[in-house]
Design a protein around this motif. Structure first.
Motif, PDB file in Angstrom:
ATOM      1  N   THR A  80       0.890  -1.376   0.051  1.00 58.01           N
ATOM      2  CA  THR A  80      -0.023  -0.157   0.080  1.00 58.01           C
ATOM      3  C   THR A  80       0.854   1.139  -0.046  1.00 58.01           C
ATOM      4  OG1 THR A  80      -0.036   0.345   2.441  1.00 58.01           O
ATOM      5  CG2 THR A  80      -1.703  -1.336   1.329  1.00 58.01           C
ATOM      6  N   SER A  81       0.118   2.305   0.020  1.00 54.45           N
ATOM      7  CA  SER A  81       1.044   3.639   0.030  1.00 54.45           C
ATOM      8  C   SER A  81       1.690   3.793   1.458  1.00 54.45           C
ATOM      9  CB  SER A  81       0.096   4.858  -0.420  1.00 54.45           C
ATOM     10  OG  SER A  81      -0.736   4.994   0.621  1.00 54.45           O
ATOM     11  N   SER A  82       1.238   3.161   2.394  1.00 51.46           N
ATOM     12  CA  SER A  82       1.725   3.228   3.567  1.00 51.46           C
ATOM     13  C   SER A  82       2.867   2.162   4.084  1.00 51.46           C
ATOM     14  CB  SER A  82       0.357   2.970   4.614  1.00 51.46           C
ATOM     15  OG  SER A  82      -0.406   4.151   4.472  1.00 51.46           O
ATOM     16  N   GLY A  83       2.831   1.044   3.400  1.00 49.31           N
ATOM     17  CA  GLY A  83       3.543   0.071   3.750  1.00 49.31           C
ATOM     18  C   GLY A  83       3.799  -1.116   3.086  1.00 49.31           C
ATOM     19  N   ALA A  84       4.654  -1.950   3.567  1.00 52.50           N
ATOM     20  CA  ALA A  84       4.930  -3.115   2.441  1.00 52.50           C
ATOM     21  C   ALA A  84       3.993  -4.277   2.387  1.00 52.50           C
ATOM     22  CB  ALA A  84       6.339  -3.645   3.188  1.00 52.50           C
ATOM     23  N   GLY A  85       4.094  -4.783   1.233  1.00 52.28           N
ATOM     24  CA  GLY A  85       3.352  -6.194   0.986  1.00 52.28           C
ATOM     25  C   GLY A  85       4.174  -7.337   0.778  1.00 52.28           C
ATOM     26  N   LEU A  86       3.666  -8.494   0.796  1.00 58.22           N
ATOM     27  CA  LEU A  86       4.581  -9.822   0.674  1.00 58.22           C
ATOM     28  C   LEU A  86       5.729  -9.425  -0.337  1.00 58.22           C
ATOM     29  CD1 LEU A  86       1.919 -12.721   1.268  1.00 58.22           C
ATOM     30  CD2 LEU A  86       3.548 -11.761   2.711  1.00 58.22           C
ATOM     31  N   ALA A  87       5.505  -9.098  -1.511  1.00 59.31           N
ATOM     32  CA  ALA A  87       6.509  -8.934  -2.462  1.00 59.31           C
ATOM     33  C   ALA A  87       7.904  -8.162  -1.709  1.00 59.31           C
ATOM     34  CB  ALA A  87       5.904  -8.365  -3.375  1.00 59.31           C
ATOM     35  N   HIS A  88       7.394  -7.001  -1.342  1.00 56.22           N
ATOM     36  CA  HIS A  88       8.422  -6.162  -0.680  1.00 56.22           C
ATOM     37  C   HIS A  88       9.450  -7.034   0.521  1.00 56.22           C
ATOM     38  CE1 HIS A  88       5.293  -3.077  -1.875  1.00 56.22           C
ATOM     39  NE2 HIS A  88       6.259  -2.868  -2.687  1.00 56.22           N
ATOM     40  N   CYS A  89       8.473  -7.769   1.322  1.00 61.29           N
ATOM     41  CA  CYS A  89       9.056  -8.333   2.486  1.00 61.29           C
ATOM     42  C   CYS A  89      10.012  -9.623   1.919  1.00 61.29           C
ATOM     43  CB  CYS A  89       7.986  -8.994   3.390  1.00 61.29           C
ATOM     44  SG  CYS A  89       6.916  -7.833   4.084  1.00 61.29           S
ATOM     45  N   ILE A  90       9.667 -10.222   0.815  1.00 60.62           N
ATOM     46  CA  ILE A  90      10.378 -11.291   0.348  1.00 60.62           C
ATOM     47  C   ILE A  90      11.638 -10.547  -0.191  1.00 60.62           C
ATOM     48  CG2 ILE A  90      10.700 -12.867  -1.888  1.00 60.62           C
ATOM     49  CD1 ILE A  90       7.744 -13.413  -1.365  1.00 60.62           C
ATOM     50  N   ASN A  91      11.686  -9.276  -1.084  1.00 60.25           N
ATOM     51  CA  ASN A  91      12.852  -8.725  -1.477  1.00 60.25           C
ATOM     52  C   ASN A  91      13.686  -8.288  -0.236  1.00 60.25           C
ATOM     53  OD1 ASN A  91      11.919  -9.176  -4.037  1.00 60.25           O
ATOM     54  ND2 ASN A  91      10.856  -7.230  -4.117  1.00 60.25           N
ATOM     55  N   GLU A  92      12.837  -7.773   0.695  1.00 55.98           N
ATOM     56  CA  GLU A  92      13.873  -7.288   1.859  1.00 55.98           C
ATOM     57  C   GLU A  92      14.773  -8.553   2.501  1.00 55.98           C
ATOM     58  OE1 GLU A  92      15.147  -4.065   3.835  1.00 55.98           O
ATOM     59  OE2 GLU A  92      13.366  -3.884   2.735  1.00 55.98           O
ATOM     60  N   SER A  93      14.174  -9.521   2.530  1.00 52.98           N
ATOM     61  CA  SER A  93      14.781 -10.744   2.992  1.00 52.98           C
ATOM     62  C   SER A  93      16.045 -10.775   1.982  1.00 52.98           C
ATOM     63  CB  SER A  93      14.095 -12.207   2.996  1.00 52.98           C
ATOM     64  OG  SER A  93      14.779 -13.072   3.313  1.00 52.98           O
ATOM     65  N   GLY A  94      15.846 -11.255   0.708  1.00 55.26           N
ATOM     66  CA  GLY A  94      17.181 -11.246  -0.158  1.00 55.26           C
ATOM     67  C   GLY A  94      18.098 -12.378  -0.360  1.00 55.26           C
ATOM     68  N   ARG A  95      17.599 -13.230   0.502  1.00 51.29           N
ATOM     69  CA  ARG A  95      18.418 -14.555   0.679  1.00 51.29           C
ATOM     70  C   ARG A  95      18.565 -15.309  -0.783  1.00 51.29           C
ATOM     71  NH1 ARG A  95      19.863 -15.100   5.968  1.00 51.29           N
ATOM     72  NH2 ARG A  95      20.120 -12.967   6.788  1.00 51.29           N
ATOM     73  N   GLY A  96      17.551 -15.403  -1.402  1.00 52.97           N
ATOM     74  CA  GLY A  96      17.592 -16.304  -2.607  1.00 52.97           C
ATOM     75  C   GLY A  96      17.264 -17.761  -2.485  1.00 52.97           C
ATOM     76  N   ASP A  97      16.732 -18.076  -1.289  1.00 54.12           N
ATOM     77  CA  ASP A  97      16.317 -19.473  -0.950  1.00 54.12           C
ATOM     78  C   ASP A  97      14.945 -19.300  -0.225  1.00 54.12           C
ATOM     79  OD1 ASP A  97      17.033 -19.022   1.609  1.00 54.12           O
ATOM     80  OD2 ASP A  97      19.028 -19.665   1.439  1.00 54.12           O
ATOM     81  N   VAL A  98      14.385 -20.710   0.038  1.00 51.84           N
ATOM     82  CA  VAL A  98      13.225 -20.705   0.837  1.00 51.84           C
ATOM     83  C   VAL A  98      13.109 -20.059   2.125  1.00 51.84           C
ATOM     84  CG1 VAL A  98      13.727 -22.952   2.103  1.00 51.84           C
ATOM     85  CG2 VAL A  98      11.286 -22.454   1.356  1.00 51.84           C
ATOM     86  N   SER A  99      14.110 -19.793   2.774  1.00 53.40           N
ATOM     87  CA  SER A  99      14.084 -18.887   3.971  1.00 53.40           C
ATOM     88  C   SER A  99      13.396 -17.770   3.717  1.00 53.40           C
ATOM     89  CB  SER A  99      15.444 -18.814   4.753  1.00 53.40           C
ATOM     90  OG  SER A  99      16.206 -17.994   4.093  1.00 53.40           O
ATOM     91  N   ASP A 100      13.834 -17.010   2.575  1.00 49.11           N
ATOM     92  CA  ASP A 100      12.730 -15.823   1.916  1.00 49.11           C
ATOM     93  C   ASP A 100      11.408 -15.808   2.435  1.00 49.11           C
ATOM     94  OD1 ASP A 100      15.174 -14.506   1.333  1.00 49.11           O
ATOM     95  OD2 ASP A 100      15.058 -14.815  -0.762  1.00 49.11           O
ATOM     96  N   TYR A 101      10.814 -16.847   2.129  1.00 45.50           N
ATOM     97  CA  TYR A 101       9.263 -16.772   2.387  1.00 45.50           C
ATOM     98  C   TYR A 101       8.889 -16.672   3.815  1.00 45.50           C
ATOM     99  CZ  TYR A 101       9.059 -18.672  -2.425  1.00 45.50           C
ATOM    100  OH  TYR A 101       8.904 -18.779  -3.724  1.00 45.50           O
ATOM    101  N   TYR A 102       9.712 -17.437   4.742  1.00 43.52           N
ATOM    102  CA  TYR A 102       9.688 -17.559   6.140  1.00 43.52           C
ATOM    103  C   TYR A 102       9.977 -16.170   6.871  1.00 43.52           C
ATOM    104  CZ  TYR A 102       9.292 -22.635   4.757  1.00 43.52           C
ATOM    105  OH  TYR A 102       9.147 -23.453   4.237  1.00 43.52           O
ATOM    106  N   ARG A 103      11.108 -15.738   6.279  1.00 37.61           N
ATOM    107  CA  ARG A 103      11.612 -14.471   6.925  1.00 37.61           C
ATOM    108  C   ARG A 103      10.544 -13.213   6.345  1.00 37.61           C
ATOM    109  NH1 ARG A 103      17.057 -13.190   7.886  1.00 37.61           N
ATOM    110  NH2 ARG A 103      16.865 -11.347   6.357  1.00 37.61           N
ATOM    111  N   ALA A 104       9.992 -13.362   5.187  1.00 39.50           N
ATOM    112  CA  ALA A 104       9.000 -12.371   4.731  1.00 39.50           C
ATOM    113  C   ALA A 104       7.923 -12.400   5.488  1.00 39.50           C
ATOM    114  CB  ALA A 104       8.715 -12.719   3.299  1.00 39.50           C
ATOM    115  N   ALA A 105       7.345 -13.717   5.844  1.00 40.70           N
ATOM    116  CA  ALA A 105       6.088 -13.627   6.809  1.00 40.70           C
ATOM    117  C   ALA A 105       6.428 -12.861   8.023  1.00 40.70           C
ATOM    118  CB  ALA A 105       5.975 -15.104   7.151  1.00 40.70           C
ATOM    119  N   ARG A 106       7.760 -13.249   8.735  1.00 40.37           N
ATOM    120  CA  ARG A 106       8.111 -12.518   9.923  1.00 40.37           C
ATOM    121  C   ARG A 106       7.972 -10.883   9.671  1.00 40.37           C
ATOM    122  NH1 ARG A 106       7.222 -11.421  14.417  1.00 40.37           N
ATOM    123  NH2 ARG A 106       8.495 -12.034  16.161  1.00 40.37           N
ATOM    124  N   ILE A 107       8.498 -10.498   8.630  1.00 41.56           N
ATOM    125  CA  ILE A 107       8.675  -9.225   8.556  1.00 41.56           C
ATOM    126  C   ILE A 107       7.470  -8.654   8.249  1.00 41.56           C
ATOM    127  CG2 ILE A 107       9.400  -7.379   6.518  1.00 41.56           C
ATOM    128  CD1 ILE A 107      11.782  -9.066   6.109  1.00 41.56           C
TER     129      ILE A 107
END
Length: 259
Positions: free
Chosen positions: A205-232
Motif C-alpha cells: 500500500t502507499s503506507s507500507g510493505a506487501g509480501l513482495a517487498h518483504c521477500i525482496n527485503e529478505s533477499g537470501r534467494g532461498d526458501v528462507s525468504d518466504y519464512y523471513r518475509a512472513a515475519r517481516i
C-alpha cells in the motif's frame, strides 16, 4: 509494519500441512530487538532471483494433500535449521480445497454476529490470490497461508488499529479495501474489494510493505525468504539474532506459516 491482528494470534496456517490445527499460536510481546524495515509503496513485485514466481496458474505444484499436524519451527528459516524445503510444500489446489470449509465458516468462527462467506466470496478469494500472485511473483501458497493466518479467510474481519490500521483479509498496512471498518459491515463483500484486499497485502500500500517487498527485503534467494518475509509482514522487522521466533508481535507467526 507491526500487526496485532486477533485472528493472527489464533490461526495456524501452513505451507506443509495446510490443514487447520487445534493448537493455538504462542502469541506474545517482547521488547524490540530488531532492524526496522522501511515502508514501501504499492505495486511491488518479487525481484529476488530464484524466488520470483510467475507460473502460479499451475495449481498442482506441490506434495499431495498434506497432514493435520503441527510442528513449531525455531531459528532462521533455513532448511539447515530444520525448516521445510519448498519441495515439501503442499500444492495450492489441495491447500485451497482443504481450507474451503474453514473459509466458508470463517466469519462466524471469528464473531458469531458476522455473516459467513457465500460461494461468490469464496470464489473471489481464490481468484484474487491468483491475480495477485501472477501480478507480483509471490507464490500463491504463501498468500493463502497469510490470509488464513490473518483472517481465516473472512473478508468481514474487523479492521484492527493498535497503532497501525490493518484492514481486510490480509490485515495489510493501512490499505483502502475493507468490508468491516469501524463495525460498518458490507455483505456480501464485493468481488473487486476482495481482490483489492489481497493485492494490497501482496503488492503493498502507499503506507507500507506487501509480501513482495518483504521477500525482496529478505533477499537470501532461498526458501528462507518466504519464512523471513512472513515475519517481516507480521512485525515489520527481523530480530538482529536472525531467529524468526524473536522480536515483537506474534512470535510463532513464521512457524505457523511454515507448518
Amino acid at each position: 509494519m507491526v500487526k496485532f491482528s486477533s485472528a493472527s494470534f489464533l490461526a495456524c496456517a501452513g505451507l506443509v500441512t495446510a490443514l487447520p490445527s487445534s493448537l493455538l499460536s504462542l502469541a506474545g510481546l517482547s521488547a524490540p530487538d530488531s532492524v526496522q524495515i522501511e515502508s514501501r509503496s504499492t505495486g511491488g513485485n518479487v525481484t529476488t532471483k530464484g524466488i520470483a514466481r510467475f507460473d502460479n496458474n499451475n495449481i498442482w505444484d506441490g506434495q499431495g494433500n498434506g497432514t493435520d499436524t503441527y510442528k513449531l519451527y525455531l531459528g532462521n528459516g533455513t532448511t539447515a535449521a530444520g525448516w521445510p524445503s519448498i519441495d515439501s510444500w503442499i500444492s495450492f489446489g489441495n491447500m485451497f480445497e482443504n481450507y474451503k470449509l474453514q473459509i466458508q465458516w470463517a466469519c462466524q468462527n471469528l464473531n458469531w454476529r458476522l455473516p459467513n462467506n457465500n460461494a461468490d466470496e469464496i470464489e473471489a478469494i481464490y481468484n484474487g490470490i491468483q491475480l495477485a500472485a501472477n501480478a507480483t511473483g509471490v507464490d500463491h501458497r504463501l498468500i493463502l497461508a497469510v490470509i488464513m493466518q490473518e483472517s481465516h479467510g473472512c473478508p468481514r474481519v474487523n479492521t484492527t488499529n493498535l497503532g497501525v490500521r490493518n484492514p481486510g483479509l490480509m490485515q495489510n498496512h493501512n490499505g483502502d479495501a475493507s468490508c468491516n471498518d469501524n463495525k460498518k459491515l458490507t455483505t456480501p463483500c464485493p468481488t473487486p474489494t476482495i481482490h483489492k484486499m489481497i493485492m494490497e497485502g501482496t503488492a503493498g500500500t502507499s503506507s507500507g510493505a506487501g509480501l513482495a517487498h518483504c521477500i525482496n527485503e529478505s533477499g537470501r534467494g532461498d526458501v528462507s525468504d518466504y519464512y523471513r518475509a512472513a515475519r517481516i509482514y507480521n512485525s515489520g522487522s527481523i530480530s538482529k539474532t536472525g531467529d524468526l521466533q524473536s522480536n515483537i508481535a506474534t512470535h510463532c507467526y513464521a512457524s505457523d506459516i511454515a507448518k
